[in-house]
Design an enzyme around this catalytic site. Structure first.
Site, PDB file in Angstrom:
ATOM      1  N   GLY A  48       0.864  -1.201   0.019  1.00 17.81           N
ATOM      2  CA  GLY A  48       0.016   0.117   0.018  1.00 17.81           C
ATOM      3  C   GLY A  48       0.718   1.253  -0.129  1.00 17.81           C
ATOM      4  O   GLY A  48       0.212   2.393   0.408  1.00 17.81           O
ATOM      5  N   ASN A  99      -5.336   2.720 -13.215  1.00 15.15           N
ATOM      6  CA  ASN A  99      -4.235   1.617 -12.818  1.00 15.15           C
ATOM      7  C   ASN A  99      -2.909   2.403 -13.008  1.00 15.15           C
ATOM      8  O   ASN A  99      -2.714   3.200 -13.911  1.00 15.15           O
ATOM      9  CB  ASN A  99      -4.518   0.504 -13.440  1.00 15.15           C
ATOM     10  N   HIS A 138       1.116   0.976 -13.544  1.00 15.25           N
ATOM     11  CA  HIS A 138       1.669  -0.209 -14.050  1.00 15.25           C
ATOM     12  C   HIS A 138       3.175   0.152 -13.999  1.00 15.25           C
ATOM     13  O   HIS A 138       3.756   1.113 -14.683  1.00 15.25           O
ATOM     14  CB  HIS A 138       1.330  -0.845 -15.222  1.00 15.25           C
TER      15      HIS A 138
END
Length: 199
Positions: A17, A112, A114
């Site tokens: 996290g 997202n 990546h």
């Protein structure tokens, strides 16, 4: 999106996290105009949940295998998102493929990050793949989520040099340092775009 008050984010995380914490800190520094209203994890032992407790962010966690199907699992998640009045989903080290239930409910509202220069090295091992290939550079990509694996519209990319003396650990540190700056910036830009569209 036209409602009063800050955009409410749900962050999905499966691991430590660190990007989740970076987003919360960006909000508290007022460089990201949003509110992290919920952390969602598919791993009840993920350290991201400990970070959420420390940062006083509400969280929920699930064992997906306890659900009879992906659709049922995502409906359960969706109920929590609706209850928290979530506007935008942000994936931060979430290791599950998003299915149709969430994609349809949050069309063009799932982002997202990546750790590669997509379309190179999609999937779970972007950093390792670039390192093993002997590439001289890799990077970070922020993109919208679609039904594919890391195939959605690219919002931003930033290169990271792979030095000859880099180890996989040092490269990971360099990637994460870029992620923690780039992700809040791109989310902020995308929120402004959404607000204009929905105004």
């Amino acid at each position: 999106m036209s409602k009063a008050g800050p955009i409410r984010l749900a962050v999905f995380a499966s691991g430590s996290g660190s990007n989740f914490e970076a987003l919360v800190k960006a909000i508290r520094k007022q460089t990201l105009e949003a509110e992290v209203a919920l952390l969602v994890s598919d791993k009840p032992d993920a350290f991201a949940l400990t970070r959420a407790d420390t940062l006083a962010v509400p969280s929920v966690s699930f064992y997906p295998k306890q659900f009879p199907s992906k659709e049922v699992f995502e409906r359960e998640v969706l109920d929590h998102l609706k209850e928290a009045d979530i506007d935008l989903i942000v994936l931060a080290g979430y290791m599950r493929i998003i299915g149709q239930t969430l994609l349809e409910a949050f069309d063009n509202r799932i982002i997202n990050i990546h750790p590669s220069l997509l379309p190179l090295y999609p999937g779970k091992q972007g950093i390792q793949d670039a390192f093993d290939a002997g590439d001289k550079e890799t990077g970070v990509t922020v993109h919208l989520v679609d039904e594919g694996i890391d195939t959605g519209t690219i919002l931003a990319q930033e290169k990271v040099v792979i030095d000859p003396d880099d180890t996989i650990e040092s490269l990971e540190e360099k990637i994460h340092a870029v992620e923690h700056v780039l992700y809040p910036e791109v989310i902020q830009t995308y929120i402004k775009k959404l607000q204009k569209e929905y105004a």
